[in-house]
Design a protein around this motif. Structure first.
Motif, PDB file in Angstrom:
ATOM      1  N   ILE A  20       9.373   4.409 -11.688  1.00  0.00           N
ATOM      2  CA  ILE A  20       8.329   3.389 -11.802  1.00  0.00           C
ATOM      3  C   ILE A  20       8.889   2.026 -11.405  1.00  0.00           C
ATOM      4  CG2 ILE A  20       6.840   2.138 -13.406  1.00  0.00           C
ATOM      5  CD1 ILE A  20       5.753   4.862 -12.854  1.00  0.00           C
ATOM      6  N   LEU A  21      10.102   1.737 -11.859  1.00  0.00           N
ATOM      7  CA  LEU A  21      10.760   0.483 -11.496  1.00  0.00           C
ATOM      8  C   LEU A  21      10.910   0.370  -9.977  1.00  0.00           C
ATOM      9  CD1 LEU A  21      12.402  -2.100 -12.063  1.00  0.00           C
ATOM     10  CD2 LEU A  21      14.408  -0.649 -12.413  1.00  0.00           C
ATOM     11  N   GLY A  22      11.356   1.452  -9.331  1.00  0.00           N
ATOM     12  CA  GLY A  22      11.521   1.429  -7.883  1.00  0.00           C
ATOM     13  C   GLY A  22      10.211   1.180  -7.152  1.00  0.00           C
ATOM     14  N   ALA A  23       9.152   1.840  -7.597  1.00  0.00           N
ATOM     15  CA  ALA A  23       7.845   1.649  -6.963  1.00  0.00           C
ATOM     16  C   ALA A  23       7.353   0.216  -7.144  1.00  0.00           C
ATOM     17  CB  ALA A  23       6.834   2.638  -7.541  1.00  0.00           C
ATOM     18  N   ARG A  24       7.555  -0.336  -8.350  1.00  0.00           N
ATOM     19  CA  ARG A  24       7.126  -1.713  -8.612  1.00  0.00           C
ATOM     20  C   ARG A  24       7.924  -2.710  -7.775  1.00  0.00           C
ATOM     21  NH1 ARG A  24       3.636  -4.577  -9.955  1.00  0.00           N
ATOM     22  NH2 ARG A  24       4.188  -5.624 -11.887  1.00  0.00           N
ATOM     23  N   VAL A  25       9.221  -2.460  -7.600  1.00  0.00           N
ATOM     24  CA  VAL A  25      10.048  -3.356  -6.797  1.00  0.00           C
ATOM     25  C   VAL A  25       9.563  -3.364  -5.348  1.00  0.00           C
ATOM     26  CG1 VAL A  25      12.351  -3.638  -5.794  1.00  0.00           C
ATOM     27  CG2 VAL A  25      12.092  -3.263  -8.258  1.00  0.00           C
ATOM     28  N   ILE A  26       9.306  -2.189  -4.789  1.00  0.00           N
ATOM     29  CA  ILE A  26       8.839  -2.115  -3.404  1.00  0.00           C
ATOM     30  C   ILE A  26       7.483  -2.799  -3.260  1.00  0.00           C
ATOM     31  CG2 ILE A  26       8.121  -0.549  -1.560  1.00  0.00           C
ATOM     32  CD1 ILE A  26      10.200   1.440  -2.660  1.00  0.00           C
ATOM     33  N   ALA A  28       0.831  -1.207   0.000  1.00  0.00           N
ATOM     34  CA  ALA A  28       0.000   0.000   0.000  1.00  0.00           C
ATOM     35  C   ALA A  28       0.862   1.252   0.000  1.00  0.00           C
ATOM     36  CB  ALA A  28      -0.937  -0.011   1.209  1.00  0.00           C
ATOM     37  N   LEU A  29       1.902   1.264   0.815  1.00  0.00           N
ATOM     38  CA  LEU A  29       2.787   2.430   0.881  1.00  0.00           C
ATOM     39  C   LEU A  29       3.508   2.658  -0.443  1.00  0.00           C
ATOM     40  CD1 LEU A  29       4.300   1.848   4.441  1.00  0.00           C
ATOM     41  CD2 LEU A  29       2.772   3.720   3.777  1.00  0.00           C
ATOM     42  N   SER A  30       3.870   1.577  -1.130  1.00  0.00           N
ATOM     43  CA  SER A  30       4.614   1.724  -2.383  1.00  0.00           C
ATOM     44  C   SER A  30       3.809   2.467  -3.449  1.00  0.00           C
ATOM     45  CB  SER A  30       5.009   0.343  -2.920  1.00  0.00           C
ATOM     46  OG  SER A  30       3.887  -0.338  -3.456  1.00  0.00           O
ATOM     47  N   LYS A  31       2.486   2.357  -3.381  1.00  0.00           N
ATOM     48  CA  LYS A  31       1.653   2.960  -4.428  1.00  0.00           C
ATOM     49  C   LYS A  31       1.654   4.482  -4.350  1.00  0.00           C
ATOM     50  CE  LYS A  31      -0.937  -1.240  -4.947  1.00  0.00           C
ATOM     51  NZ  LYS A  31      -2.076  -2.067  -4.520  1.00  0.00           N
ATOM     52  N   ILE A  32       2.082   5.014  -3.228  1.00  0.00           N
ATOM     53  CA  ILE A  32       2.242   6.471  -3.132  1.00  0.00           C
ATOM     54  C   ILE A  32       3.316   6.937  -4.112  1.00  0.00           C
ATOM     55  CG2 ILE A  32       2.881   8.375  -1.594  1.00  0.00           C
ATOM     56  CD1 ILE A  32       1.815   6.712   0.736  1.00  0.00           C
ATOM     57  N   LEU A  33       4.328   6.089  -4.348  1.00  0.00           N
ATOM     58  CA  LEU A  33       5.475   6.484  -5.166  1.00  0.00           C
ATOM     59  C   LEU A  33       5.150   6.588  -6.650  1.00  0.00           C
ATOM     60  CD1 LEU A  33       8.212   4.247  -3.475  1.00  0.00           C
ATOM     61  CD2 LEU A  33       7.635   6.632  -2.979  1.00  0.00           C
ATOM     62  N   PHE A  34       4.064   5.956  -7.098  1.00  0.00           N
ATOM     63  CA  PHE A  34       3.697   6.061  -8.509  1.00  0.00           C
ATOM     64  C   PHE A  34       3.255   7.477  -8.879  1.00  0.00           C
ATOM     65  CE2 PHE A  34       3.163   1.452  -7.921  1.00  0.00           C
ATOM     66  CZ  PHE A  34       3.809   0.981  -9.044  1.00  0.00           C
TER      67      PHE A  34
END
Length: 389
Positions: free
Chosen positions: A99-105, A84-90
């Protein structure tokens, strides 16, 4: 299996909400990457593969750690919270690297939760109707994805991509709240956690049949065209975003309806037969896809993809649960998820490179070849007798 199992239904609702959130984002990523950020098909495949592969070790060790602790809930809640937290990064991502970093997290979160959650589901089934249990969970997962894709389809012509990403945060964090209602299974705590004064001994390796089953599933995953490629196929065929997303919704509808049917069928006729059927359906699709781009037949490929995914996704999990010893169930599920994640990077990048630099037919031929090898490998594995809890 108790039809009113608390953990099964809660895990289903958590999957539904999480996939609702994810499918408000992920169907748009190939378009966002290629049209807004200027990335090519190889980058799309790289991101999809790298996101899975980076989380591979966590998928393996989270299952083993869960077995050692005799607990599932902390891993499940923690994994969903991180996703859930990673989706903030998109939302602020303006380069494909972000985008790669957000998907990895996001995938790391999935790596933490997947094996313990699947072990929890298998324990709730108590050795009976494991296929039906996984079928129901995957159906609710698919229903969430379908709802998310419908919302995405309704919003794509009204909002910018990043505005849609923002709205996806609501169901993502609601899923974490619902996950807090999970309960530890008493059998897991009593059977898996050793006494305090017991000497620490290394865990035995997984049985050969489990390792062979994981290998077969990994070969299939290596040649598996992710749905991002079907989205690119729709775009290459001149479909507008709305039509491609509508086809995506129909794919998820097939996945949602067929998943519980496939799970129950595998309880009756056997896992291997169902998996051979699922692999065969995907092989036919790989053969047909190059000829379907730009024609009305592409819609049938979308629907067939939903059928293949529904069969393989739930039945592979139930098969691994059947083969695994009771005290290594989460470790076995972790090995399964990790193996698929490990091959996702080379498989996704290679298929994406073939797609963009050679031809769509070359990518599909590679997928068909690996799927055939996987089918032969799984047919050589002995039939499994479901492990009793």
């Amino acid at each position: 299996m108790k039809s009113t199992s608390r953990n099964l239904w809660i895990s289903g609702w958590v999957s539904l909400l999480t996939d609702l959130s994810s499918h408000m984002i992920f169907p748009l990523l190939p378009f966002y990457l290629t049209r807004v950020l200027g990335a090519g098909p190889a980058i799309v495949g790289l991101i999809e593969g790298a996101a899975e592969s980076v989380a591979a070790a966590l998928k393996l060790y989270a299952g083993r750690w869960s077995d050692r602790m005799g607990r599932r809930k902390p891993f499940v809640i923690g994994g969903y919270a991180l996703s859930a937290l990673s989706k903030i990064l998109f939302i602020p991502a303006l380069t494909w690297m972000l985008i790669l970093g957000a998907r990895v997290i996001e995938r790391i979160g999935k790596g933490i939760r997947s094996a313990p959650r699947d072990a929890l589901i298998a324990e709730e089934a108590q050795g009976q109707g494991v296929g039906a249990a996984f079928g129901l969970q995957r159906a609710m997962d698919g229903a969430g994805g379908m709802l998310g894709a419908i919302i995405c389809w309704l919003l794509v012509s009204r909002m910018e991509y990043r505005e849609i990403f923002l709205w996806s945060l609501i169901p993502a964090f609601l899923a974490v709240i619902v996950a807090c209602g999970l309960r530890e299974t008493g059998s897991a705590a009593s059977l898996l956690r050793p006494p305090a004064d017991a000497p620490r001994t290394p865990r035995p390796p997984l049985p050969p049949t489990v390792r062979a089953a994981v290998t077969a599933c990994a070969i299939y995953a290596l040649g598996h065209l992710s749905f991002a490629f079907l989205l690119l196929a729709g775009s290459a065929g001149g479909w507008p975003d709305e039509r491609t997303l509508l086809a995506y919704v129909l794919y998820l509808a097939v996945y949602t309806v067929v998943s519980p049917i496939a799970g129950r069928a595998s309880d009756r006729v056997g896992r291997r037969r169902m998996l051979v059927l699922g692999y065969a359906v995907f092989g036919v699709l790989a053969l047909a896809l190059p000829f379907a781009i730009g024609s009305p037949w592409l819609l049938l490929v979308f629907l067939g993809y939903g059928l293949a995914e529904a069969i393989t996704d739930s039945v592979q999990r139930a098969w691994i649960a059947d083969l695994a010893p009771r005290d290594q169930r989460a470790a076995a599920m972790g090995a399964y998820h990790a193996a698929i994640a490990i091959v996702a990077l080379p498989g996704g990048f290679a298929l994406g490179w073939l797609w963009g630099n050679v031809s769509v037919a070359a990518a599909c031929a590679a997928a068909l070849t690996l799927t055939t090898i996987a089918a032969v490998a799984l047919m050589r594995i002995p039939h499994a007798t479901p492990a009793r809890a």
